[in-house]
Design a protein around this motif. Structure first.
Motif, mmCIF file in Angstrom:
data_model
loop_
_atom_site.group_PDB
_atom_site.id
_atom_site.type_symbol
_atom_site.label_atom_id
_atom_site.label_comp_id
_atom_site.label_asym_id
_atom_site.label_seq_id
_atom_site.Cartn_x
_atom_site.Cartn_y
_atom_site.Cartn_z
ATOM 1 N N THR A 81 0.869 -1.171 0.000
ATOM 2 C CA THR A 81 0.000 0.000 0.000
ATOM 3 C C THR A 81 0.910 1.226 0.000
ATOM 4 N N ASN A 82 0.318 2.398 -0.145
ATOM 5 C CA ASN A 82 1.115 3.631 -0.067
ATOM 6 C C ASN A 82 0.906 4.292 1.295
ATOM 7 N N GLU A 83 0.494 3.469 2.273
ATOM 8 C CA GLU A 83 0.304 3.955 3.655
ATOM 9 C C GLU A 83 -0.656 5.138 3.715
ATOM 10 N N GLY A 84 -1.630 5.148 2.793
ATOM 11 C CA GLY A 84 -2.638 6.203 2.811
ATOM 12 C C GLY A 84 -2.158 7.550 2.294
ATOM 13 N N LEU A 85 -0.937 7.600 1.794
ATOM 14 C CA LEU A 85 -0.367 8.889 1.367
ATOM 15 C C LEU A 85 -0.567 9.138 -0.126
ATOM 16 N N GLY A 86 -0.807 10.385 -0.468
ATOM 17 C CA GLY A 86 -0.860 10.799 -1.872
ATOM 18 C C GLY A 86 -2.039 10.188 -2.619
ATOM 19 N N GLU A 87 -1.987 10.296 -3.964
ATOM 20 C CA GLU A 87 -3.092 9.827 -4.806
ATOM 21 C C GLU A 87 -3.265 8.310 -4.721
ATOM 22 N N ILE A 88 -2.142 7.597 -4.681
ATOM 23 C CA ILE A 88 -2.245 6.131 -4.584
ATOM 24 C C ILE A 88 -2.866 5.770 -3.244
ATOM 25 N N GLY A 89 -2.438 6.443 -2.196
ATOM 26 C CA GLY A 89 -2.973 6.173 -0.868
ATOM 27 C C GLY A 89 -4.450 6.493 -0.745
ATOM 28 N N ALA A 90 -4.914 7.459 -1.563
ATOM 29 C CA ALA A 90 -6.330 7.833 -1.543
ATOM 30 C C ALA A 90 -7.164 6.913 -2.437
ATOM 31 N N GLY A 91 -6.520 5.932 -3.064
ATOM 32 C CA GLY A 91 -7.246 5.002 -3.934
ATOM 33 C C GLY A 91 -7.563 5.583 -5.291
ATOM 34 N N GLU A 92 -6.868 6.657 -5.665
ATOM 35 C CA GLU A 92 -7.138 7.308 -6.948
ATOM 36 C C GLU A 92 -6.215 6.815 -8.060
ATOM 37 N N ALA A 93 -5.241 5.982 -7.711
ATOM 38 C CA ALA A 93 -4.294 5.502 -8.723
ATOM 39 C C ALA A 93 -3.673 4.193 -8.274
ATOM 40 N N ILE A 94 -3.155 3.472 -9.266
ATOM 41 C CA ILE A 94 -2.400 2.242 -9.014
ATOM 42 C C ILE A 94 -1.094 2.346 -9.795
ATOM 43 N N ALA A 95 -0.007 1.890 -9.202
ATOM 44 C CA ALA A 95 1.288 1.943 -9.877
ATOM 45 C C ALA A 95 1.945 0.573 -9.804
ATOM 46 N N ALA A 96 2.918 0.354 -10.676
ATOM 47 C CA ALA A 96 3.665 -0.902 -10.647
ATOM 48 C C ALA A 96 5.090 -0.650 -11.124
ATOM 49 N N GLN A 97 6.005 -1.403 -10.531
ATOM 50 C CA GLN A 97 7.417 -1.377 -10.937
ATOM 51 C C GLN A 97 7.825 -2.807 -11.265
ATOM 52 N N ALA A 98 8.680 -2.961 -12.264
ATOM 53 C CA ALA A 98 9.129 -4.308 -12.601
ATOM 54 C C ALA A 98 10.564 -4.274 -13.095
ATOM 55 N N VAL A 99 11.306 -5.318 -12.799
ATOM 56 C CA VAL A 99 12.608 -5.530 -13.432
ATOM 57 C C VAL A 99 12.562 -6.873 -14.163
ATOM 58 N N ALA A 100 13.262 -6.909 -15.292
ATOM 59 C CA ALA A 100 13.351 -8.147 -16.070
ATOM 60 C C ALA A 100 14.816 -8.442 -16.331
ATOM 61 N N LEU A 101 15.225 -9.666 -16.077
ATOM 62 C CA LEU A 101 16.576 -10.099 -16.447
ATOM 63 C C LEU A 101 16.453 -11.052 -17.634
ATOM 64 N N LEU A 102 17.176 -10.710 -18.702
ATOM 65 C CA LEU A 102 17.172 -11.551 -19.899
ATOM 66 C C LEU A 102 18.509 -12.252 -20.019
ATOM 67 N N GLU A 103 18.490 -13.468 -20.540
ATOM 68 C CA GLU A 103 19.744 -14.168 -20.833
ATOM 69 C C GLU A 103 19.735 -14.599 -22.284
ATOM 70 N N LYS A 104 20.928 -14.670 -22.854
ATOM 71 C CA LYS A 104 21.056 -15.066 -24.251
ATOM 72 C C LYS A 104 20.595 -16.520 -24.388
ATOM 73 N N ALA A 105 19.690 -16.745 -25.308
ATOM 74 C CA ALA A 105 19.247 -18.124 -25.546
ATOM 75 C C ALA A 105 20.351 -18.868 -26.296
ATOM 76 N N ASP A 106 20.510 -20.183 -26.021
ATOM 77 C CA ASP A 106 21.579 -20.884 -26.739
ATOM 78 C C ASP A 106 21.041 -21.670 -27.925
#
Ligand code: MG
Length: 158
Positions: free
Chosen positions: A133-158
């Motif tokens: 949660t955003n601990e009730g802070l800001g727009e996300i905390g008010a339920g007005e938005a949703i956010a996401a973060q992602a990392v992807a690791l790629l490896e060379k296919a053989d």
């Protein structure tokens, strides 16, 4: 190996289905967007494009493009992984965080992981999903938005 980072945010509005990781969850509002507004899947797509230095989701799926209107974002993910594979890479792992006040997402982690792993043709053990949660802070905390973060690791296919 190559690593990529993705981030996305959508407003949450009444009258839209709540879609996250290709899953529709019963809720009183959902992400606004030209597509289905799936912030997690968009962040994963951007992480894949970032790992390849292939620009971003907006370049591959222009916001005004009628063919993307209301599109299931898993189809965008399918196109992104096809580009990854064509460049000779495969996904080693994905890690993601969803930032959302409500609804509670942990009961849905497994299904979301299965959705993403299935499109990427990897094992569910290679896809990690967490949420805060955003601990009730800001727009996300008010339920007005949703956010996401992602990392992807790629490896060379053989
Ligand atoms: Mg988006």
């Amino acid at each position: 190996m190559r690593v990529g980072l993705g981030y996305d945010l959508h407003r949450l509005v009444v009258g839209r289905p709540f879609v996250i990781g290709g899953l529709s969850i019963p809720f009183d509002r959902g992400p606004e967007g030209h597509s289905d507004g799936d912030a997690l899947t968009h962040a994963v797509v951007d992480a894949l494009f970032g790992a390849l230095a292939e620009g971003d989701i907006g370049q591959h799926f222009p916001p005004g493009d009628p063919s993307c209107a209301g599109i299931n974002s898993l189809r965008m993910l399918a196109k992104a992984i096809s580009i990854v594979n064509a460049r000779g890479y495969r996904v080693a792992n994905i890690d993601a965080v969803i930032i959302c006040e409500r609804p509670k997402l942990s009961p849905h982690y497994k299904e979301i992981r299965e959705n993403i792993a299935s499109v990427l043709s990897v094992d569910i053990s290679q896809v990690s999903i967490k949420s805060k949660t955003n601990e009730g802070l800001g727009e996300i905390g008010a339920g007005e938005a949703i956010a996401a973060q992602a990392v992807a690791l790629l490896e060379k296919a053989d």
